[in-house]
Motif scaffolding. Structure first.
Motif, mmCIF file in Angstrom:
data_model
loop_
_atom_site.group_PDB
_atom_site.id
_atom_site.type_symbol
_atom_site.label_atom_id
_atom_site.label_comp_id
_atom_site.label_asym_id
_atom_site.label_seq_id
_atom_site.Cartn_x
_atom_site.Cartn_y
_atom_site.Cartn_z
ATOM 1 N N THR A 42 20.768 -31.371 1.314
ATOM 2 C CA THR A 42 21.759 -30.435 0.794
ATOM 3 C C THR A 42 23.146 -30.722 1.356
ATOM 4 O O THR A 42 23.317 -31.513 2.274
ATOM 5 N N ASP A 43 24.100 -29.991 0.799
ATOM 6 C CA ASP A 43 25.415 -29.949 1.413
ATOM 7 C C ASP A 43 25.423 -28.753 2.366
ATOM 8 O O ASP A 43 24.364 -28.223 2.710
ATOM 9 N N SER A 44 26.579 -28.303 2.777
ATOM 10 C CA SER A 44 26.672 -27.236 3.784
ATOM 11 C C SER A 44 26.814 -25.842 3.184
ATOM 12 O O SER A 44 27.274 -24.930 3.860
ATOM 13 N N TRP A 45 26.412 -25.651 1.952
ATOM 14 C CA TRP A 45 26.542 -24.350 1.303
ATOM 15 C C TRP A 45 25.739 -23.291 2.041
ATOM 16 O O TRP A 45 24.607 -23.522 2.458
ATOM 17 N N VAL A 59 21.242 -32.184 6.033
ATOM 18 C CA VAL A 59 22.602 -32.181 5.484
ATOM 19 C C VAL A 59 23.113 -33.606 5.602
ATOM 20 O O VAL A 59 23.450 -34.063 6.681
ATOM 21 N N ARG A 60 23.111 -34.314 4.463
ATOM 22 C CA ARG A 60 23.522 -35.723 4.473
ATOM 23 C C ARG A 60 24.361 -36.038 3.251
ATOM 24 O O ARG A 60 23.882 -35.961 2.124
ATOM 25 N N LYS A 61 25.574 -36.407 3.495
ATOM 26 C CA LYS A 61 26.470 -36.755 2.400
ATOM 27 C C LYS A 61 26.022 -38.025 1.686
ATOM 28 O O LYS A 61 26.062 -38.105 0.455
ATOM 29 N N ALA A 62 25.589 -39.026 2.421
ATOM 30 C CA ALA A 62 25.178 -40.295 1.811
ATOM 31 C C ALA A 62 24.018 -40.086 0.839
ATOM 32 O O ALA A 62 23.970 -40.706 -0.222
ATOM 33 N N SER A 63 23.095 -39.216 1.179
ATOM 34 C CA SER A 63 21.946 -38.959 0.305
ATOM 35 C C SER A 63 22.346 -38.194 -0.946
ATOM 36 O O SER A 63 21.668 -38.265 -1.962
ATOM 37 N N LEU A 64 23.428 -37.443 -0.870
ATOM 38 C CA LEU A 64 23.877 -36.662 -2.019
ATOM 39 C C LEU A 64 24.695 -37.485 -3.010
ATOM 40 O O LEU A 64 24.911 -37.056 -4.142
ATOM 41 N N GLN A 65 25.141 -38.663 -2.635
ATOM 42 C CA GLN A 65 25.989 -39.454 -3.525
ATOM 43 C C GLN A 65 25.278 -39.834 -4.819
ATOM 44 O O GLN A 65 25.880 -39.833 -5.885
ATOM 45 N N GLU A 68 25.364 -36.782 -6.982
ATOM 46 C CA GLU A 68 26.713 -36.566 -7.501
ATOM 47 C C GLU A 68 27.032 -37.549 -8.622
ATOM 48 O O GLU A 68 27.752 -37.226 -9.558
#
Length: 113
Positions: A42-45, A59-65, A68
């Motif tokens: 997830t993101d930080s929502w 919480v991982r930005k790379a995994s969310l790319q 997105e």
């Protein structure tokens, strides 16, 4: 790892964009279909923090790319979500139906064959 949509919900449009109620509705859909999620990326929502077991949450930005990227494809292909096009509708029901049909066709069409 391949990501795919397994469920989706529509919620009210708020200034922040998402609500706890909408996320809880998604969780109930997953529970009804007996889908057990073993890891949430997830993101930080704040609703993720409030509604999920934090041991299952990353919480991982790379995994969310990758996700997105799918969202960008989704927005690009569904021009009716842009108010400056001639096919824009103010009806929430029309938007919900169009989005649902697109997700069904784009993500599940090849699985039906």
């Amino acid at each position: 790892m391949k990501s795919e949509i397994i469920a989706f919900v529509f919620g009210p449009v708020r200034r922040c964009g998402r609500t706890h109620q909408t996320f809880r509705h998604l969780l109930s859909l997953l529970e009804q279909t007996k889908i057990k999620v073993i890891r949430w990326i997830t993101d930080s929502w704040w609703a993720y923090f409030d509604c999920l077991d934090q041991r299952l949450r990353l919480v991982r930005k790379a995994s969310l790319q990758r996700l997105e990227r799918k969202h960008l494809t989704f927005r690009t292909r569904l021009k009716r979500l842009t108010s400056r096009t001639i096919c824009f509708s103010k009806s929430v029901a029309v938007h919900d139906t169009t989005i649902g049909l697109f997700i069904n066709q784009f993500f599940f069409a090849d699985k039906r064959s």
